[in-house]
Structures are given as structure tokens and as C-alpha cells.
Motif scaffolding. Structure first.
Motif, PDB file in Angstrom:
ATOM      1  N   MET A 179       3.377   0.307 -38.375  1.00 36.88           N
ATOM      2  CA  MET A 179       4.420  -0.716 -38.396  1.00 36.88           C
ATOM      3  C   MET A 179       5.800  -0.093 -38.492  1.00 36.88           C
ATOM      4  SD  MET A 179       2.667  -3.596 -40.883  1.00 36.88           S
ATOM      5  CE  MET A 179       4.093  -4.679 -40.737  1.00 36.88           C
ATOM      6  N   ALA A 180       5.944   0.931 -39.325  1.00 35.66           N
ATOM      7  CA  ALA A 180       7.242   1.598 -39.442  1.00 35.66           C
ATOM      8  C   ALA A 180       7.657   2.236 -38.122  1.00 35.66           C
ATOM      9  CB  ALA A 180       7.192   2.643 -40.549  1.00 35.66           C
ATOM     10  N   GLY A 181       6.683   2.849 -37.405  1.00 35.77           N
ATOM     11  CA  GLY A 181       7.001   3.445 -36.113  1.00 35.77           C
ATOM     12  C   GLY A 181       7.448   2.413 -35.095  1.00 35.77           C
ATOM     13  N   VAL A 182       6.777   1.253 -35.089  1.00 31.95           N
ATOM     14  CA  VAL A 182       7.167   0.186 -34.163  1.00 31.95           C
ATOM     15  C   VAL A 182       8.567  -0.324 -34.495  1.00 31.95           C
ATOM     16  CG1 VAL A 182       6.637  -2.162 -33.408  1.00 31.95           C
ATOM     17  CG2 VAL A 182       4.789  -0.487 -33.670  1.00 31.95           C
ATOM     18  N   LEU A 183       8.850  -0.494 -35.784  1.00 28.44           N
ATOM     19  CA  LEU A 183      10.171  -0.971 -36.193  1.00 28.44           C
ATOM     20  C   LEU A 183      11.265   0.016 -35.793  1.00 28.44           C
ATOM     21  CD1 LEU A 183       9.375  -2.418 -39.734  1.00 28.44           C
ATOM     22  CD2 LEU A 183       9.979  -3.717 -37.695  1.00 28.44           C
ATOM     23  N   VAL A 184      11.004   1.294 -35.980  1.00 28.00           N
ATOM     24  CA  VAL A 184      11.998   2.299 -35.591  1.00 28.00           C
ATOM     25  C   VAL A 184      12.209   2.288 -34.078  1.00 28.00           C
ATOM     26  CG1 VAL A 184      12.472   4.776 -35.505  1.00 28.00           C
ATOM     27  CG2 VAL A 184      11.575   3.757 -37.604  1.00 28.00           C
ATOM     28  N   ALA A 185      11.124   2.102 -33.301  1.00 31.92           N
ATOM     29  CA  ALA A 185      11.255   2.033 -31.846  1.00 31.92           C
ATOM     30  C   ALA A 185      12.096   0.829 -31.427  1.00 31.92           C
ATOM     31  CB  ALA A 185       9.872   1.977 -31.200  1.00 31.92           C
ATOM     32  N   VAL A 186      11.873  -0.302 -32.084  1.00 26.39           N
ATOM     33  CA  VAL A 186      12.688  -1.490 -31.788  1.00 26.39           C
ATOM     34  C   VAL A 186      14.141  -1.243 -32.149  1.00 26.39           C
ATOM     35  CG1 VAL A 186      13.062  -3.905 -32.413  1.00 26.39           C
ATOM     36  CG2 VAL A 186      10.737  -3.064 -32.030  1.00 26.39           C
ATOM     37  N   TRP A 187      14.354  -0.595 -33.290  1.00 29.19           N
ATOM     38  CA  TRP A 187      15.712  -0.303 -33.739  1.00 29.19           C
ATOM     39  C   TRP A 187      16.434   0.618 -32.754  1.00 29.19           C
ATOM     40  CZ3 TRP A 187      17.009   2.192 -39.151  1.00 29.19           C
ATOM     41  CH2 TRP A 187      18.341   1.912 -39.463  1.00 29.19           C
ATOM     42  N   ALA A 188      15.700   1.538 -32.153  1.00 26.67           N
ATOM     43  CA  ALA A 188      16.308   2.480 -31.221  1.00 26.67           C
ATOM     44  C   ALA A 188      16.529   1.888 -29.836  1.00 26.67           C
ATOM     45  CB  ALA A 188      15.433   3.730 -31.110  1.00 26.67           C
ATOM     46  N   MET A 189      15.978   0.704 -29.573  1.00 28.90           N
ATOM     47  CA  MET A 189      16.134   0.102 -28.254  1.00 28.90           C
ATOM     48  C   MET A 189      17.596  -0.313 -28.024  1.00 28.90           C
ATOM     49  SD  MET A 189      14.218  -3.250 -26.642  1.00 28.90           S
ATOM     50  CE  MET A 189      12.607  -2.454 -26.813  1.00 28.90           C
ATOM     51  N   PRO A 190      18.199   0.076 -26.916  1.00 29.99           N
ATOM     52  CA  PRO A 190      19.586  -0.334 -26.643  1.00 29.99           C
ATOM     53  C   PRO A 190      19.703  -1.853 -26.519  1.00 29.99           C
ATOM     54  CG  PRO A 190      18.925   1.479 -25.219  1.00 29.99           C
ATOM     55  CD  PRO A 190      17.685   1.010 -25.903  1.00 29.99           C
ATOM     56  N   VAL A 191      20.875  -2.359 -26.858  1.00 31.80           N
ATOM     57  CA  VAL A 191      21.104  -3.798 -26.808  1.00 31.80           C
ATOM     58  C   VAL A 191      20.958  -4.316 -25.377  1.00 31.80           C
ATOM     59  CG1 VAL A 191      22.779  -5.625 -27.272  1.00 31.80           C
ATOM     60  CG2 VAL A 191      22.604  -3.683 -28.824  1.00 31.80           C
ATOM     61  N   MET A 192      21.397  -3.535 -24.408  1.00 29.97           N
ATOM     62  CA  MET A 192      21.303  -3.972 -23.012  1.00 29.97           C
ATOM     63  C   MET A 192      19.847  -4.162 -22.596  1.00 29.97           C
ATOM     64  SD  MET A 192      22.921  -2.157 -19.624  1.00 29.97           S
ATOM     65  CE  MET A 192      24.567  -2.444 -20.260  1.00 29.97           C
ATOM     66  N   VAL A 193      18.960  -3.267 -23.035  1.00 25.19           N
ATOM     67  CA  VAL A 193      17.542  -3.393 -22.697  1.00 25.19           C
ATOM     68  C   VAL A 193      16.943  -4.620 -23.374  1.00 25.19           C
ATOM     69  CG1 VAL A 193      15.294  -2.264 -22.834  1.00 25.19           C
ATOM     70  CG2 VAL A 193      17.345  -0.906 -22.365  1.00 25.19           C
ATOM     71  N   ALA A 194      17.256  -4.812 -24.668  1.00 25.71           N
ATOM     72  CA  ALA A 194      16.726  -5.977 -25.384  1.00 25.71           C
ATOM     73  C   ALA A 194      17.203  -7.277 -24.747  1.00 25.71           C
ATOM     74  CB  ALA A 194      17.150  -5.920 -26.854  1.00 25.71           C
ATOM     75  N   ALA A 195      18.484  -7.343 -24.366  1.00 27.81           N
ATOM     76  CA  ALA A 195      19.001  -8.557 -23.732  1.00 27.81           C
ATOM     77  C   ALA A 195      18.330  -8.805 -22.387  1.00 27.81           C
ATOM     78  CB  ALA A 195      20.517  -8.443 -23.563  1.00 27.81           C
ATOM     79  N   SER A 196      18.081  -7.743 -21.640  1.00 28.71           N
ATOM     80  CA  SER A 196      17.405  -7.910 -20.345  1.00 28.71           C
ATOM     81  C   SER A 196      15.985  -8.432 -20.533  1.00 28.71           C
ATOM     82  CB  SER A 196      17.384  -6.573 -19.596  1.00 28.71           C
ATOM     83  OG  SER A 196      18.702  -6.119 -19.339  1.00 28.71           O
ATOM     84  N   VAL A 197      15.283  -7.934 -21.544  1.00 31.02           N
ATOM     85  CA  VAL A 197      13.912  -8.387 -21.805  1.00 31.02           C
ATOM     86  C   VAL A 197      13.906  -9.863 -22.182  1.00 31.02           C
ATOM     87  CG1 VAL A 197      11.933  -8.130 -23.335  1.00 31.02           C
ATOM     88  CG2 VAL A 197      13.064  -6.094 -22.413  1.00 31.02           C
ATOM     89  N   PHE A 198      14.800 -10.251 -23.088  1.00 23.79           N
ATOM     90  CA  PHE A 198      14.828 -11.648 -23.518  1.00 23.79           C
ATOM     91  C   PHE A 198      15.303 -12.562 -22.389  1.00 23.79           C
ATOM     92  CE2 PHE A 198      14.233  -9.985 -27.712  1.00 23.79           C
ATOM     93  CZ  PHE A 198      13.692 -11.038 -28.434  1.00 23.79           C
ATOM     94  N   ARG A 199      16.198 -12.071 -21.567  1.00 22.24           N
ATOM     95  CA  ARG A 199      16.642 -12.890 -20.430  1.00 22.24           C
ATOM     96  C   ARG A 199      15.498 -13.115 -19.445  1.00 22.24           C
ATOM     97  NH1 ARG A 199      21.069 -10.183 -19.280  1.00 22.24           N
ATOM     98  NH2 ARG A 199      20.266  -9.101 -17.464  1.00 22.24           N
ATOM     99  N   TRP A 200      14.627 -12.118 -19.281  1.00 25.03           N
ATOM    100  CA  TRP A 200      13.455 -12.290 -18.422  1.00 25.03           C
ATOM    101  C   TRP A 200      12.438 -13.234 -19.074  1.00 25.03           C
ATOM    102  CZ3 TRP A 200       8.505 -10.311 -19.763  1.00 25.03           C
ATOM    103  CH2 TRP A 200       7.518 -10.537 -18.782  1.00 25.03           C
ATOM    104  N   LEU A 201      12.288 -13.160 -20.399  1.00 26.75           N
ATOM    105  CA  LEU A 201      11.318 -14.013 -21.080  1.00 26.75           C
ATOM    106  C   LEU A 201      11.649 -15.497 -20.929  1.00 26.75           C
ATOM    107  CD1 LEU A 201      10.720 -12.032 -24.408  1.00 26.75           C
ATOM    108  CD2 LEU A 201       9.112 -12.313 -22.514  1.00 26.75           C
ATOM    109  N   VAL A 202      12.946 -15.830 -20.931  1.00 27.53           N
ATOM    110  CA  VAL A 202      13.352 -17.237 -20.860  1.00 27.53           C
ATOM    111  C   VAL A 202      13.891 -17.596 -19.484  1.00 27.53           C
ATOM    112  CG1 VAL A 202      13.843 -17.328 -23.337  1.00 27.53           C
ATOM    113  CG2 VAL A 202      15.669 -16.706 -21.751  1.00 27.53           C
TER     114      VAL A 202
END
Length: 332
Positions: free
Chosen positions: A141-164
């Protein structure tokens, strides 16, 4: 005639007191002496390079921003390179008399509270879960959280924009499978409440790892014997958390909450990316509003005044954060 007393046994201590030797150095102990001026200056000398670097990097832009807010900069002065005329408090009076500005301030405050509540609630649940699972699950769980934390904002926004996405979004597909639900071609950003729900999810996604890991570290400081004793006495899990667990982690919880509020108050990237660089007025927060006023409408001084107000409001949160740090230091 004076008679001699009984002979002193061999090895008996002499009645004459021994002289007290002074401490090494011959000048007495330094325990009760105030530190010298040189020793008091050492912390300031150590932090001086950092302070100078911050002043060089942030000081000039901040001073220039404040100065610009008291002027009336237009494209004519910008292209000609001439000094803009002095306007005094005109920009501040204009934004104070603008109802839309206060609407944006209220929306920003509501957005900050919503993101903070969701983030801290989810982070506390994740931290409590990490406390109860096995060590290898906790490490995963800690490794997954760190990976999410390291994800750039642009990548996260692109993923969520595709989800919706209205045409091919996974969220619409999943909700459309519910009985009686029709989410075909559903545009989540047509309604600002739904749109901000998606944006809050993006912000919480990025803020959750830091909050969860910090709270999980704070939970390791809770004495297990106190919680066990409370359970033996018949306390319910909610009572154990309220009266035993939370008081121990409260300083860390308040610190993380304050930092999260400061970050959420200045959110810009998530909104700008989720709206593909063209946010509607219903999605304006203070950061977006200041940027639009400066670089889209070309009212540079008005945008600077909004930015200065934003900085002042953020300073209030920074003062609260510093006070919490001071109190934590005094408690230790």
C-alpha cells in the motif's frame, strides 16, 4: 598539661576538610552562563543562505507583483516598455466592488473545505487500514501511494478526463449498467456541481498519499497497551479512537489539515487541465481568475491585485501552520 587524644586508626579520614578543586579551566561551570553572542548567531548564520536564496528567487517577483497591483498596466505600456501610470488603490477598489470577485472567493473557500474534508477522511481511513494489515500488505500500500504521489498532475488530469469522457468514459459506462440509469453521452462538466466533483476527485487523488502516509506514521506512536486497556474496560472502537488514538495523533492531523488547506486554496493546474485551458466562469477559483484577468483579458494590474489578495489569504493559513509547529515544539 595537654594530653594527646587516642591515636587515629590507620586509614581513617582526616578531620581537616579537603580543598574544593575548581572545574577544569579554572573559570567555573558554564551551565548557568548565558550563551555568548557568537553562539547565538550560529543558527542565523546557518539559515542565512536559504533565506538569501528565497529572497532572490521569490522576493523580486513578489515585490514586482505588489507594485504592479498599484499601477494601471495595459498592453500599450507592455509593448512600448514604458512605465505604467500609478493608480493607487484603484484596482483593489474595483475588485472589492465586483460581486463576481466575492463569488469566486466563496467558491474557492467552499472548494478548499470540500477537498480538505474528503482528503483527511479518506487519509485517516487508509492510515487505520494500513495499521491493521500485515507488513507486506502495508508495504504494498505504501508503494502504491508513493507511485500515485509521484504521478504528474498532467497525467492524473488526463486519466480522469478519459474516465469521465462523454463518449468513451468508463464512469458513464459503469453507471449506465445500473437499472434505470441513462448516462449515455453524459457531460459531467455541463453542471458545475458535477464538474467540481470530478475536479475534487483529481485533487484528492494527488493529496491522499502524503496525508495517509503521514497519519500512518503518527499512528505508530500510539501506545498499543492503552488501546488494549480501553477495550478490556469495555470501550467501543469509536470511543477508543476518540479518547485514546486521536489525542496522540492530533498534532500531526492538524498539521496535515493545514497544509492541505493551503495547497487546495491555490489550486490551478487541475482546473486548467480538466477544462483543456478554457475554464468557464463557473469554474473560476482565485488562481484561475487571476490568470484569466492577467493573460486572457490583459488587465494585468487587476490580475496582480487578485493575486495579492490570494497571497494574503494564504498567509493566514501559513500563520496557522507555523503556530501549530511552534506548539508541537513546545509540547515536546
Amino acid at each position: 598539661m595537654v594530653t594527646a587524644g587516642p591515636p587515629r586508626p590507620s586509614g581513617a579520614p582526616s578531620a581537616r576538610p579537603h580543598p574544593v578543586r575548581p572545574p577544569a579551566g579554572g573559570r567555573g561551570s558554564r551551565a548557568g552562563r548565558p550563551p555568548s553572542a557568537a553562539r547565538r548567531a550560529v543558527p542565523y548564520l546557518l539559515i542565512a543562505p536559504t533565506v538569501l536564496a528565497l529572497l532572490a528567487v521569490l522576493g523580486y517577483p513578489l515585490v514586482d507583483l505588489v507594485t504592479l497591483s498599484f499601477q494601471d498596466m495595459t498592453r500599450r505600456e507592455l509593448f512600448a516598455g514604458t512605465a505604467p501610470p500609478w493608480a493607487g488603490l484603484q484596482q483593489y477598489r474595483a475588485i472589492a466592488a465586483d460581486p463576481f470577485f466575492w463569488e469566486v472567493v466563496g467558491r474557492t473557500a467552499l472548494f478548499t473545505v470540500a477537498c480538505g474534508v474528503v482528503t483527511m477522511t479518506a487519509a485517516m481511513l487508509v492510515a487505520l487500514l494500513m495499521r491493521r494489515v500485515s507488513p507486506w500488505v502495508r508495504a504494498t500500500m505504501a508503494g502504491v501511494l508513493v507511485a500515485v504521489w509521484a504521478m504528474p498532475v498532467m497525467v492524473a488530469a488526463s486519466v480522469f478526463r478519459w474516465l469521465v469522457d462523454a463518449d468513451h468514459g468508463v464512469v458513464n459506462w459503469l453507471l449506465g449498467r445500473l437499472p434505470g440509469a441513462d448516462f449515455a453521452k453524459h457531460n459531467w462538466f455541463e453542471n458545475p456541481w458535477q464538474g467540481f466533483t470530478v475536479i475534487v476527485a483529481v485533487v484528492v487523488w494527488g493529496a491522499l498519499p502524503f496525508a495517509a502516509i503521514t497519519l500512518q506514521a503518527a499512528l505508530t506512536q500510539v501506545p498499543p497497551e492503552l488501546e488494549e486497556a480501553a477495550r478490556v474496560d469495555g470501550a467501543r472502537p469509536s470511543q477508543v479512537f476518540r479518547h485514546i488514538t486521536f489525542p496522540v495523533i492530533k498534532p500531526a492531523f492538524v498539521m496535515v489539515t493545514t497544509l492541505t488547506a493551503i495547497w487546495n486554496f491555490g489550486v490551478f493546474n487541475q482546473i486548467w487541465l480538466m477544462r483543456t485551458g478554457q475554464p468557464e466562469k463557473d469554474y473560476y477559483l482565485l488562481g484561475v481568475y487571476s490568470f484569466i484577468e492577467s493573460f486572457a483579458v490583459n488587465r494585468y494590474s487587476s490580475g496582480a491585485a487578485i493575486a495579492v489578495v490570494t497571497v494574503l489569504l494564504l498567509l493566514v493559513g501559513a500563520v496557522v501552520y507555523v503556530r501549530q509547529l511552534v506548539r508541537m515544539g513546545e509540547a515536546e
